[in-house]
Design an enzyme around this catalytic site. Structure first.
Site, short mmCIF file in Angstrom:
data_model
loop_
_atom_site.label_atom_id
_atom_site.label_comp_id
_atom_site.label_asym_id
_atom_site.label_seq_id
_atom_site.Cartn_x
_atom_site.Cartn_y
_atom_site.Cartn_z
N HIS A 88 0.83 -1.21 0.00
CA HIS A 88 0.00 0.00 0.00
C HIS A 88 0.86 1.25 0.00
O HIS A 88 1.81 1.36 0.80
CB HIS A 88 -0.90 0.00 1.24
CG HIS A 88 -1.71 1.25 1.41
ND1 HIS A 88 -1.53 2.12 2.46
CD2 HIS A 88 -2.71 1.78 0.65
CE1 HIS A 88 -2.39 3.13 2.36
NE2 HIS A 88 -3.10 2.95 1.27
N SER A 89 0.58 2.17 -0.89
CA SER A 89 1.17 3.51 -0.91
C SER A 89 2.70 3.46 -0.97
O SER A 89 3.28 2.97 -1.93
CB SER A 89 0.66 4.29 0.31
OG SER A 89 0.91 5.68 0.17
N TYR A 90 3.37 3.94 0.08
CA TYR A 90 4.84 3.90 0.16
C TYR A 90 5.40 2.52 -0.14
O TYR A 90 6.50 2.38 -0.72
CB TYR A 90 5.28 4.38 1.55
CG TYR A 90 6.64 3.91 2.01
CD1 TYR A 90 7.80 4.49 1.51
CD2 TYR A 90 6.76 2.89 2.95
CE1 TYR A 90 9.06 4.06 1.94
CE2 TYR A 90 8.00 2.46 3.39
CZ TYR A 90 9.15 3.04 2.88
OH TYR A 90 10.38 2.61 3.32
N HIS B 97 -7.83 6.60 0.39
CA HIS B 97 -6.50 6.02 0.21
C HIS B 97 -6.25 4.82 1.12
O HIS B 97 -5.67 3.82 0.68
CB HIS B 97 -5.46 7.11 0.49
CG HIS B 97 -4.05 6.69 0.24
ND1 HIS B 97 -3.63 6.14 -0.96
CD2 HIS B 97 -2.94 6.76 1.03
CE1 HIS B 97 -2.33 5.89 -0.90
NE2 HIS B 97 -1.88 6.25 0.29
#
Length: 232
Positions: free
Chosen positions: A76-78, A215
């Site tokens: 997820h994300s980073y 998000h």
């Protein structure tokens, strides 16, 4: 039975996958949710030397010590940076890669290149302030519903700053993994993620999925995330 390794993003920990992991385990699958060094229950290990290589090694070591094969590796994300680095070392152990509203680094790129001006300012000021970590975004800004915000805000911790300035060394191992999925959380406005979506949509080796939530999709729509993961 499938094997999932779920990697959290900045400021979070393995705890953020609880709802998704419970749904996958209920279906009879194995799930690992490692917490990266310096975060969550490992926040006591935060230090100035914790960088991208540290976090990549955190996940590679799960593969090694748990003897994992044919893994569905989710980030997820980073954690898009972490997945890309892990693929460089154990691509033969990865059955599928799933990027959940995640960054898609290229060789030589760093998180600081695509982050907000506020984060860049904090990093630039670090030599004067002495800060070694980035303060968490509030859960509200990540699209978390009001009832869940105390849970997320209460458990997010500062993120090691060095991971944002370390640059990735990639040779294309990520792109050689046969199954690759990108999930866009459409409830979260992001020009960076929209650009990634547009680029990958033209690549037949990627499957594109969408969720209508914010998000932090694993918190906001765990059923939707689990549904997509089970179909991989």
């Amino acid at each position: 039975m499938k094997t999932f390794v779920l990697v959290h993003g900045a400021w979070h920990g393995g705890w953020c996958w609880r709802r998704v992991s419970d749904l996958l385990v209920e279906q009879g699958h194995r799930v690992f949710t490692p917490t990266l060094t310096g975060l969550g229950e490992r926040s006591h290990l935060l230090g100035p030397t914790v960088g991208l290589d540290t976090h990549v090694t955190d996940v590679v070591n799960v593969f090694k010590w748990e003897r994992l094969e044919d893994v569905i590796l989710v980030g997820h994300s980073y954690a898009g940076f972490i997945l890309s680095g892990v693929a460089e070392q154990v691509a033969d152990k990865i059955g599928a890669l799933v990027f959940l509203d995640a960054f898609m680094p290229e060789n030589g790129s760093a998180m600081i290149d695509g982050t907000s001006q506020g984060v860049r300012d904090a990093i630039a000021a670090a030599p004067q302030t002495g800060e070694i970590a980035l303060k968490p975004y509030p859960a509200a800004a990540l699209g978390v519903a009001e009832p869940d915000r105390p849970w997320v805000d209460g458990l997010c911790t500062p993120h090691p700053m060095k991971t944002y300035t370390d640059r990735m060394v990639l040779t294309g191992a990520r792109d050689k993994v046969a199954k690759k999925v990108f999930i866009r959380a459409k409830g979260f406005p992001s020009a960076a993620f929209d650009a990634v979506t547009a680029k990958l949509a033209a690549d037949p080796s990627w499957k594109m999925e969408e969720l209508a939530c914010g998000h932090d999709a694993m918190v906001a729509d765990p059923q939707g995330v689990a549904r997509i993961l089970l179909a991989v």
